[in-house]
Design an enzyme around this catalytic site. Sequence first.
Site, PDB file in Angstrom:
ATOM      1  N   GLU A 177     -28.827 -46.507  -3.748  1.00 47.92           N
ATOM      2  CA  GLU A 177     -29.707 -45.721  -4.620  1.00 47.92           C
ATOM      3  C   GLU A 177     -30.926 -45.220  -3.869  1.00 47.92           C
ATOM      4  O   GLU A 177     -31.366 -44.079  -4.051  1.00 47.92           O
ATOM      5  CB  GLU A 177     -30.131 -46.582  -5.815  1.00 47.92           C
ATOM      6  N   ASP A 219     -28.945 -52.038  -3.498  1.00 45.36           N
ATOM      7  CA  ASP A 219     -29.713 -51.915  -2.258  1.00 45.36           C
ATOM      8  C   ASP A 219     -31.207 -52.047  -2.482  1.00 45.36           C
ATOM      9  O   ASP A 219     -31.703 -51.912  -3.608  1.00 45.36           O
ATOM     10  CB  ASP A 219     -29.402 -50.588  -1.568  1.00 45.36           C
TER      11      ASP A 219
END
Length: 486
Positions: A145, A78
């Site tokens: 994350e 991400d």
Amino acid sequence: MSEISQLSPQHVWQFFDKICSIPHPSKHEDQLAQFIVDWATAEGLSVKRDDIGNVIIKKPATSGMENRKGVVLQAHIDMVPQKNENTDHDFTVDPIRPYIDGEWVTADGTTLGADNGMGMATCLAVLAATDIEHGPLEVLLTIDEEAGMTGAFGLKEGWLDGEILLNTDSEQEGEIYMGCAGGVDTAIDFTLERETLGEGYVGKTLQIKGLKGGHSGVDIHTGRANANKLLGRFLAGHAEELGLRLLSIRGGTLRNAIPREAFANLAVPTENTDKLAALFSHFEALLQQELGAVETSIALAVLDLNIEEQALTSDVQNRIIATINACPNGVIRMSDDIKGVVETSLNLGVITTEENTMTLLCLIRSLDDSGRSYVESMLRSLSALAGSEVTFSGAYPGWKPNPDSEIMHVFRDTYKDIYGRVPDIMVIHAGLECGLFKEPYPNMDMISFGPTIKFPHSPDEKVNIATVGLFWEQMIAMLKAIPVKA
């Protein structure tokens, strides 16, 4: 492909160009994850996704390297979705638009996603390469994350075989990280009471824009201003004097990004409109004087607003303004053990207003659990005084440095052999996933390194082109130098 696909090392930049073309903000990684799974399958690699959504790819050792310790290359899928106010971009649909700006690659009006897309591209380039010597290899790509470390929290024992993990989420070439801060999210919630305004008010929006923002860990010590705190400062100084009635506040978008913009919708007595404009203009000049060396584009404005909602009661308004103004923010304490490293910090990252609730979202970071607990206690006390409710969630551990780390010494010696100097051994004031990996894999030896990335978590994010080449060179050398199995 964009112009960056022609940069060197070409395989790394081609993968990064592809990553930019596929939307992948936190919580929306499936499209990119599926592309990676399909690509790895087509390459004949062993690939799977675990129950939480992490992608794990395995590649056998090259000939003659079968006796080396297994290595896990790790990155997160991400990216942080931040854009300038005047940029029309939907991170769930639109591709990132990277371009070359001198010695750097940056994006058009948005975050670039070099954090951690450049690390991910490098991991994939290693998997694709046929001319790199390496032992048994695994690539772990985690989800979410940036918005909660969901992938790292969900990683279970038994999925990975490697003894060494190379995290690629660091952002300064020439530095090797072997420790990081832990953190916890904080929400301060106010229950709102509203009342109908009398006659003689006009609606206005106070707007603070043009701040640089940035990463709430690695940039927290740089003197960058927090738009939420600046707005609270003005309201605390002038709301009573001007007879302002607060309708709502919004500021920032992510608890781990220093907020660049903040807005207060309010009602002001008609006779005080000119005075409000004059005071806000004076406040802008004051901030330019105080912060101009760092914040070079501060822009404040008073905009007209149609009043379509009731105002907060005076009691609620006063408690909210006092809390925003009094909330600690920035560096709380520098480390005594590691020169130049922040030990504990707090970022008042987001303010949101719903019909009946206003929420202040903060992120506490600390290298020391006691430092984190101290800031938690300050926020509990502040919330008690303000008559609000405070909750803590998503706590993640720090990564304690291991001075006896074998892989740290291997990297240091390899780096010195290549460049003739020793890299800086560092601890980072940011949340790397390594601390969470230590729970299911307590004996895994870990380090983190990467190319130079400036201003992550902001639309100013950029990656230095030359250091991507150095990062690739270091990765190849490291894989060749991995020790043999005991």
